[in-house]
Design a protein around this motif. Structure first.
Motif, short mmCIF file in Angstrom:
data_model
loop_
_atom_site.label_atom_id
_atom_site.label_comp_id
_atom_site.label_asym_id
_atom_site.label_seq_id
_atom_site.Cartn_x
_atom_site.Cartn_y
_atom_site.Cartn_z
N PRO A 65 1.04 -4.49 0.98
CA PRO A 65 0.57 -3.50 0.00
C PRO A 65 -0.50 -4.01 -0.95
O PRO A 65 -0.51 -5.17 -1.37
CB PRO A 65 1.85 -3.14 -0.75
N THR B 87 -3.43 -2.04 -4.06
CA THR B 87 -3.80 -0.81 -4.74
C THR B 87 -5.31 -0.66 -4.67
O THR B 87 -6.05 -1.65 -4.74
CB THR B 87 -3.38 -0.81 -6.22
N LEU C 257 -1.30 3.39 -4.14
CA LEU C 257 -0.57 2.35 -3.42
C LEU C 257 -0.95 2.46 -1.95
O LEU C 257 -0.78 3.52 -1.34
CB LEU C 257 0.94 2.53 -3.60
N TRP D 218 0.29 7.49 0.14
CA TRP D 218 -0.66 7.27 -0.96
C TRP D 218 -0.14 7.88 -2.25
O TRP D 218 -0.44 9.03 -2.60
CB TRP D 218 -2.02 7.87 -0.60
N ARG E 86 9.25 1.58 -3.68
CA ARG E 86 8.46 2.63 -4.30
C ARG E 86 8.43 3.89 -3.43
O ARG E 86 8.54 5.01 -3.94
CB ARG E 86 7.03 2.13 -4.54
N TRP E 87 8.31 3.71 -2.11
CA TRP E 87 8.31 4.86 -1.21
C TRP E 87 9.71 5.45 -1.02
O TRP E 87 9.84 6.64 -0.68
CB TRP E 87 7.71 4.46 0.14
N PHE F 2 1.25 -5.51 -7.24
CA PHE F 2 0.30 -5.53 -6.14
C PHE F 2 -1.11 -5.92 -6.56
O PHE F 2 -1.58 -5.50 -7.62
CB PHE F 2 0.27 -4.15 -5.46
N ALA G 168 1.00 3.54 -7.78
CA ALA G 168 1.78 2.31 -7.63
C ALA G 168 2.85 2.16 -8.69
O ALA G 168 3.83 1.44 -8.49
CB ALA G 168 0.85 1.10 -7.66
N SER H 248 -5.24 -5.77 -6.21
CA SER H 248 -6.17 -4.68 -5.94
C SER H 248 -6.98 -4.99 -4.68
O SER H 248 -7.09 -6.16 -4.25
CB SER H 248 -7.13 -4.49 -7.11
N HIS I 56 3.43 -2.71 -11.65
CA HIS I 56 3.55 -3.06 -10.23
C HIS I 56 3.01 -4.47 -9.98
O HIS I 56 2.18 -4.98 -10.74
CB HIS I 56 2.81 -2.04 -9.37
N ALA J 109 6.95 -2.34 -2.27
CA ALA J 109 6.29 -1.14 -1.76
C ALA J 109 7.30 -0.20 -1.11
O ALA J 109 7.28 1.02 -1.35
CB ALA J 109 5.21 -1.52 -0.76
#
Length: 309
Positions: free
Chosen positions: A227, A229, A202, A143, A93-94, A152, A146, A154, A150, A90
């Protein structure tokens, strides 16, 4: 670099949190091995220890360290259950946008090396109205999609597991007084999961004022994601109950709690009933978990808050 394991003892808050776990269970074994795990990470990554951060978190240990070139950083040690890998995914990703920047990860050791923030200055240092505004501004920017492939879970998958545990706890004698609000929470969760139509984003997963710290390259940066989704309303649930002890001690607590729901939903353009529903479900789930662990005071506080919603 230090070789003194007595400087690497876990903080008391972490020890207290895990004290209710079985003595021979994985959580307690991980806790007992933390000094050696920390020492190995310091050695392998050539880090110089400054100190263990106190009071620290309830599920991880953070060491304030320096890189070989003297740059300050933070070494976070999590249980080796995949938590570190998901957090790293996560944060990657950010990519430092409104969140702490990751530097290195060792998923098998549960180790994350992060940029150093001001760990003793969170949004909880601000007055509550200002803190909520700043928190909403940070969360809105987290937000993002994702991305393909990914790792992650749900919200629907995650909360299905929480609901199953909640149903088990509901049948215990100590949960008798909570069954009405538990049943409401379970009904809300099933309805919310069944009719979610929003494009999944995300999510931070455990976003509250204490997980937003002061930084040098930006005023406020998010830390400690779990994290997932799913729909954005789920991510607002902890903000709704932030500083819950102070809220419940003040006159008109019920009206204040409902105003929080309305303000957050309006400011972030998220349906108010979905914010309320997820806030109630998450408060009940957390409250019953606290009761199951023997932390009755905290559990009853969360269930009282849920009843106000």
């Amino acid at each position: 670099m230090t070789n003194a394991n007595n400087r690497l003892e876990p903080p008391e808050r972490l020890v207290r949190t895990l004290s209710c776990e079985p003595p021979d269970g994985p959580a307690r074994r991980w806790l007992a091995a933390l000094p050696e795990t920390a020492q190995e990470c310091l050695r392998r990554w050539e880090l110089t220890l400054e100190r263990v951060q106190e009071p620290g978190g309830r599920t991880s240990m953070v060491l304030l360290v320096r890189l070989p070139d003297g740059t300050p950083a933070a070494l976070k040690l999590c249980p080796p259950d995949g938590t570190a890998a998901l957090e790293h995914a996560a944060l990657t990703r950010w990519d430092g946008r409104y969140a702490v920047r990751p530097l290195r990860v060792d998923p098998e050791a549960g180790a994350l090396l992060l940029e150093r923030l001001h760990g003793d200055i969170s949004l909880r240092s601000l007055a509550e109205p200002k803190a909520q505004l700043e928190a909403a501004a940070v969360l809105q920017r987290l937000w993002v999609p994702a991305g393909d492939g990914h790792p992650f879970r749900s919200v629907a998958e995650h909360t299905a597991a929480l609901a199953a545990t909640l149903r088990e706890h509901r049948e215990q004698p100590w949960a008798a007084d909570a069954r009405t609000v538990v049943d409401e929470a379970l009904e809300l969760r099933d309805a919310l999961a069944a009719d979610a139509t929003e494009e999944p984003a995300l999510l931070h997963g455990e976003f509250h004022q204490g997980n937003v710290l002061a930084g040098d390259r930006a005023p406020w940066l998010a830390v400690g994601p779990r994290p997932l989704t799913g729909e954005r309303a789920y991510d607002l649930a902890w903000l709704v109950r932030d500083r819950v002890d102070t809220l419940l001690a003040a006159p008109g607590a019920g009206a204040a709690a409902r105003r929080r729901v309305s303000k957050l939903s309006d400011s972030l353009d998220v349906p108010v009933e979905r914010v309320r529903g997820w806030a109630l479900f998450r408060a009940v789930s957390s409250g019953v978990t606290e009761l199951a662990a023997g932390r009755r005071g905290r559990g009853e506080l969360l269930l009282e808050f849920a009843g106000l919603l």
